[in-house]
Write an enzyme that holds these catalytic residues in place. Structure first.
Site, short mmCIF file in Angstrom:
data_model
loop_
_atom_site.label_atom_id
_atom_site.label_comp_id
_atom_site.label_asym_id
_atom_site.label_seq_id
_atom_site.Cartn_x
_atom_site.Cartn_y
_atom_site.Cartn_z
N LYS A 140 75.38 96.56 40.73
CA LYS A 140 75.56 96.26 39.33
C LYS A 140 76.70 95.35 39.40
O LYS A 140 76.83 94.51 38.61
CB LYS A 140 76.19 97.54 38.74
CG LYS A 140 77.03 97.34 37.17
CD LYS A 140 77.22 98.42 36.61
CE LYS A 140 77.97 98.32 35.18
NZ LYS A 140 78.39 99.53 34.57
N HIS A 281 31.57 92.44 47.16
CA HIS A 281 32.36 92.75 45.84
C HIS A 281 32.34 94.08 45.81
O HIS A 281 32.03 94.63 44.52
CB HIS A 281 31.39 92.05 44.74
CG HIS A 281 31.17 90.59 45.00
ND1 HIS A 281 32.20 89.90 45.01
CD2 HIS A 281 30.02 89.77 45.06
CE1 HIS A 281 31.76 88.53 45.26
NE2 HIS A 281 30.59 88.60 45.36
#
Length: 529
Positions: A140, A281
């Site tokens: 922070k 695929h």
């Protein structure tokens, strides 16, 4: 706020001591004062480095088995104070709070503790409290504080100090803060996910997932899509844990298809013989068991030689030279196996674009786990499809009983169908696929495609008739009408396995009896979308 902040004082408290001594020695050489706790301080002193105990700074000893040591205003004030705020600095001076410019913390090894199957109480004790609190405070206040949560960032910190006369830039501190918040978020996600499982909460009110970047990818499914590969920290053997021996980096589609291939082939216990799956695929285009890995590969390849070109090949056993040589006869993207012989690696060495991955083991297809998928506004979460069917689970519903060979082929086809996109139809003979219909909106269309694939197979191999004739067939879901079974009979199928459960089951069974088919119900469905 100034862009560059000098680094004069650091607080270091780590569970992972990798690279610690060298890093702190480099900081000390730059005149940085080192504060530390417990085992970290001990390790540094044993290396001959000067360390100030946090307990000496706070005036409070570590207590409650180490649960309380850094949760103190002197620590958090030193991390959170805004250096350009006169009131903050006055409060710090009044309470004798020294500033902390660098925080180095890696958390208690909670994920590793869970992964090794530790008892509930041991997992609880490995939930870090002070560490995340300090990390969030430092992140922070990144306007003034640098935070480090990963060993891999030690070198970056030293490079930044070298580049800036023992100072860090605001941009660098921003990047480190982002990394820090991601780490605490991942940590909390791991704790909450574990606890949901520990208490049997299948649908917790909030669900969190986290990952660690394993690889930035050139693009996603298509070149205009950005992509990256993240690991979740689990030790399930597969593409995420594999060692790549050769070939260029895996692409997004490579990773997706390789995972599908390895999960498919892992369904077949190597103790019962080699198996090979060829994926294109994300769908199997050929799967087979064989007397050897090479035999299994050739039988899988024969199912659809055209689609196998440029595919992904997975083995459930060690890749040997004979199999490797057979694989090199066509272009293959990736081969993945539990292991590979030196001779097999030598064969592949001549194919620089072929990727070889080894995993050291097979994933357990029966293991529980979660699968999730993003949708607009949220994501769907479900348990992994770990359903399995044995002979004893089958219910014969037709007048004709399947033969022992048909039962073997039915169970084989059913296992493959689990990994074929719905609607899925799989034709099999002698423990090898001979036609696969995948991903169609109509189950009858999948049936017809599988039949056509079998006819193409016959043409490619010079067979007198399509191997679908006399085959056993799996359907991943029930037949809603008799037309699907009629289409299978027209293709030459002799036995069918399906879940059952349709409103028209009686009609479907009557059609099977009329056509001389044997049919078994599983009571289990395997949709795969």
């Amino acid at each position: 706020m100034t862009d560059r902040i000098p680094l004069k004082r650091a607080l270091i408290s780590v569970s992972d001591k990798t690279g610690l001594v060298d890093f702190v020695r480099a900081l000390s050489a730059r005149g940085v004062e080192i504060l530390s706790t417990g085992g970290t301080a001990k390790a540094l002193r044993e290396a001959g480095l000067a360390v100030v105990d946090v307990a000496d700074v706070t005036g409070f000893p570590e207590m409650m088995d180490g649960r309380v040591k850094t949760l103190h205003p002197v620590v958090h004030g030193g991390l959170l104070a805004l250096r350009d705020n006169d009131e903050h600095m006055a409060a710090a001076k009044s309470h004798r709070i020294g500033m902390i410019d660098l925080l180095v913390v890696n958390l208690y090894p909670f994920e590793a503790t869970v992964a090794k199957g530790a008892a509930y109480d041991d997992c609880i004790e490995n939930i870090d409290i002070g560490g995340p609190a300090m990390i969030r405070a430092a992140a922070k206040n990144h306007a003034f504080v640098t935070v480090v949560v990963d060993v891999q960032d030690y070198a970056a910190v030293l490079a930044e100090l070298d580049a800036g006369d023992d100072t860090t830039s605001f941009g660098f501190r921003q990047r480190q803060a982002q990394i820090a918040y991601a780490r605490t978020a991942a940590y909390d996600a791991a704790v909450s996910t574990w606890m949901a499982g520990a208490i049997g909460e299948e649908t917790p009110r909030r669900r969190a997932f986290a990952g660690t970047l394993a690889q930035s990818l050139r693009y996603g499914e298509n070149p205009h899509q950005s992509a990256a590969f993240y690991t979740d920290g689990s030790d399930r053997p597969g593409v995420a844990t594999a060692r790549q021996w050769q070939g260029k980096e895996l692409s997004y589609n490579n990773i997706n298809d390789t995972d599908a291939a390895f999960e498919m082939v892992a369904e077949f216990d190597p103790a019962q013989g080699p198996a090979v799956a060829i994926i294109k695929h994300a769908n199997p285009c050929g799967v087979a068991r064989g007397d050897s890995a090479a035999d299994a590969y050739r039988r899988a390849f024969d199912c659809d030689r055209t689609s196998a070109f440029g595919g992904i090949i997975a083995l459930n056993t060690t890749l040997d030279a004979e199999t490797a040589q057979a694989i090199t006869e066509i272009f293959t993207e990736v081969v993945i196996a539990p292991d590979a012989t030196d001779e097999a690696k030598a064969v592949f060495a001549a194919k620089k674009n072929l990727r070889l991955l080894t995993t050291g083991g097979l994933p357990d297809p029966a293991a529980p786990g979660l699968a999730f998928r993003q949708v607009a506004g949220g994501f769907l979460v479900q348990g992994r499809d770990n359903g399995r069917i044995l002979r004893a689970d089958l219910k014969v519903v037709t007048k004709r009983q399947p033969t022992d060979q048909e039962l073997d082929d039915l169970l084989f086809a059913w296992t493959v169908a689990k990994h074929v996109k719905s609607n899925a139809i799989v034709y099999a003979r002698d423990l090898a696929t001979v036609g696969i219909g995948a991903g169609q909106m109509s189950r009858v269309d999948s049936t017809r495609i599988g039949k056509r694939k079998s006819e193409d197979m016959a043409e490619a191999l010079g067979l007198a008739q399509a191997p679908a004739i006399g085959s056993s067939v799996a359907s991943d879901a029930f037949f809603p009408f008799a037309d699907g079974v009629e289409a299978l009979a027209q293709a030459g199928a002799r036995a069918v396995i399906q879940p059952g459960g349709s409103m028209r089951d009686a009609e479907v069974i009557e059609a099977a009896d009329r056509l001389g088919l044997a049919m078994v119900f599983t009571g289990q469905r395997h949709f795969r979308h």
